[in-house]
Scaffold this motif. Structure first.
Motif, short mmCIF file in Angstrom:
data_model
loop_
_atom_site.label_atom_id
_atom_site.label_comp_id
_atom_site.label_asym_id
_atom_site.label_seq_id
_atom_site.Cartn_x
_atom_site.Cartn_y
_atom_site.Cartn_z
N GLY A 1 0.82 -1.20 0.00
CA GLY A 1 0.00 0.00 0.00
C GLY A 1 0.85 1.25 0.00
O GLY A 1 2.04 1.21 0.35
N SER A 2 0.28 2.35 -0.40
CA SER A 2 1.02 3.60 -0.50
C SER A 2 0.66 4.54 0.64
O SER A 2 -0.39 4.42 1.27
CB SER A 2 0.72 4.29 -1.84
N VAL A 3 1.58 5.48 0.90
CA VAL A 3 1.36 6.50 1.93
C VAL A 3 1.62 7.86 1.29
O VAL A 3 2.67 8.07 0.66
CB VAL A 3 2.31 6.30 3.13
N ASN A 4 0.67 8.77 1.45
CA ASN A 4 0.81 10.12 0.92
C ASN A 4 0.67 11.11 2.08
O ASN A 4 -0.40 11.21 2.70
CB ASN A 4 -0.28 10.40 -0.13
N LEU A 5 1.75 11.80 2.36
CA LEU A 5 1.77 12.77 3.45
C LEU A 5 1.97 14.17 2.89
O LEU A 5 3.00 14.46 2.29
CB LEU A 5 2.89 12.45 4.45
N ASP A 6 1.00 15.03 3.10
CA ASP A 6 1.10 16.42 2.69
C ASP A 6 1.35 17.25 3.95
O ASP A 6 0.47 17.41 4.78
CB ASP A 6 -0.18 16.87 1.99
N LEU A 7 2.57 17.76 4.07
CA LEU A 7 2.95 18.52 5.26
C LEU A 7 2.96 20.02 5.04
O LEU A 7 3.40 20.77 5.91
CB LEU A 7 4.35 18.07 5.73
N THR A 8 2.47 20.45 3.90
CA THR A 8 2.59 21.87 3.55
C THR A 8 1.77 22.77 4.48
O THR A 8 2.13 23.94 4.68
CB THR A 8 2.16 22.10 2.09
N HIS A 9 0.67 22.27 5.05
CA HIS A 9 -0.15 23.08 5.95
C HIS A 9 -0.19 22.48 7.35
O HIS A 9 -1.04 22.87 8.17
CB HIS A 9 -1.58 23.19 5.41
N ILE B 1 11.04 10.24 10.53
CA ILE B 1 10.06 9.31 9.98
C ILE B 1 10.71 7.95 9.81
O ILE B 1 11.64 7.80 9.00
CB ILE B 1 9.48 9.82 8.64
N GLU B 2 10.23 6.98 10.59
CA GLU B 2 10.77 5.62 10.53
C GLU B 2 9.95 4.81 9.52
O GLU B 2 8.73 4.75 9.62
CB GLU B 2 10.70 4.96 11.90
N LEU B 3 10.64 4.18 8.58
CA LEU B 3 9.96 3.45 7.51
C LEU B 3 10.16 1.95 7.65
O LEU B 3 11.28 1.48 7.85
CB LEU B 3 10.48 3.91 6.15
N ASP B 4 9.07 1.21 7.53
CA ASP B 4 9.11 -0.24 7.40
C ASP B 4 8.01 -0.59 6.40
O ASP B 4 6.90 -0.93 6.76
CB ASP B 4 8.87 -0.91 8.75
N MET B 5 8.36 -0.48 5.11
CA MET B 5 7.38 -0.62 4.05
C MET B 5 7.80 -1.71 3.08
O MET B 5 8.95 -1.79 2.67
CB MET B 5 7.20 0.71 3.31
N VAL B 6 6.81 -2.55 2.71
CA VAL B 6 7.04 -3.62 1.75
C VAL B 6 5.99 -3.52 0.65
O VAL B 6 4.79 -3.47 0.93
CB VAL B 6 6.96 -5.01 2.43
N ARG B 7 6.46 -3.44 -0.58
CA ARG B 7 5.57 -3.29 -1.74
C ARG B 7 4.67 -2.07 -1.59
O ARG B 7 3.45 -2.15 -1.72
CB ARG B 7 4.74 -4.56 -1.96
N GLY B 8 5.28 -0.97 -1.32
CA GLY B 8 4.52 0.27 -1.20
C GLY B 8 5.43 1.47 -1.38
O GLY B 8 6.65 1.36 -1.31
N SER B 9 4.84 2.62 -1.61
CA SER B 9 5.61 3.85 -1.85
C SER B 9 5.18 4.94 -0.89
O SER B 9 4.04 4.96 -0.41
CB SER B 9 5.42 4.32 -3.30
#
Length: 239
Positions: free
Chosen positions: A151-159, A169-177
């Motif tokens: 699965g994907s993660v979309n983070l918009d931090l602009t506001h 940001i700690e990442l542990d992602m498999v087959r995702g962006s």
């Protein structure tokens, strides 16, 4: 006899050599028996100990430097050091050559296992399949963990509102962006991200090396990608 003499490799030759020197001074003695005086042996042991103490230390590896950087990232997230001191120590990590050089940079900080303890300091988002999206005016903790599978993660931090000047940001992602949008003036580090079968890129043009907030990404991404971009702009004003 000097400690640099190759005869030190063989213990029997050491004994014989010491006895020969001792016998020459006393006018007797057998090289077949290690009948060396306590004073003579004490002097030899002292010389050996000094040589061990003065032996050059092993040089540090890239893995050693990465471990030290992770401790610095953690210290910033915990509020123990500010971004200025973090950047100063990070430069010294790159220049370190001996283990003692690295230890001096983190000797006043918690060990690798120390983490932020309150809910406002750390947030963990887990999920399986599908996508996760955060945008608008939301509070970004000083430490954010993303554990995703397919699965994907979309983070918009602009506001977004930031709990501190540095976000880890700690990442542990498999087959995702992971796609992140940062506000103008923000900086990011992806040096500690390990990617297997994918890529990690800061796609902004001329991103600032030291900005506010400063986002540090660390962890692993398997068969996926990490993309950092700036704020969305009207089509005619995009750069």
């Amino acid at each position: 006899m000097s400690l640099n003499d190759s005869r030190w490799i063989n213990g029997r030759e050491i004994c014989d050599d010491l006895l020969t020197n001792t016998a020459g001074k006393r006018g007797g003695g057998s090289a077949g028996e290690c009948g060396v005086s306590a004073g003579k042996l004490s002097g030899v042991m002292t010389e050996i100990e000094q040589r061990i103490e003065n032996a050059p230390a092993m040089r540090v590896s890239d893995a050693d430097r990465s471990g030290t950087l992770r401790r610095l990232h953690n210290a910033v997230a915990l509020g123990l050091i500010d971004i200025g001191e973090f950047e100063e120590r990070s430069v010294q990590v790159s220049a370190a050559r001996r283990p003692a050089d690295l230890e001096a940079l983190v000797e006043d900080l918690p060990g690798p296992g120390a983490i932020a303890s309150s809910a406002t300091d750390r947030l963990e988002l887990r999920g399986w399949m599908g996508s996760l999206r955060r945008r608008g005016e939301w509070t970004v903790p000083t430490r954010l963990a993303l554990v995703r599978r397919v699965g994907s993660v979309n983070l918009d931090l602009t506001h977004a509102r930031f709990a501190g000047p540095v976000v880890v940001i700690e990442l542990d992602m498999v087959r995702g962006s992971l796609n992140i949008r940062l506000p103008d003036g923000a900086s990011a580090s992806i040096d500690d991200v390990i990617v297997y079968g994918g890529s990690a890129r800061d796609r902004r043009k001329a991103p600032p090396p030291e900005g506010r907030p400063h986002v540090v990404l660390t962890g692993r991404v398997v068969m996926g990608s990490v993309n950092i971009r700036g704020p969305k702009r009207p089509l005619l004003h995009r750069r």
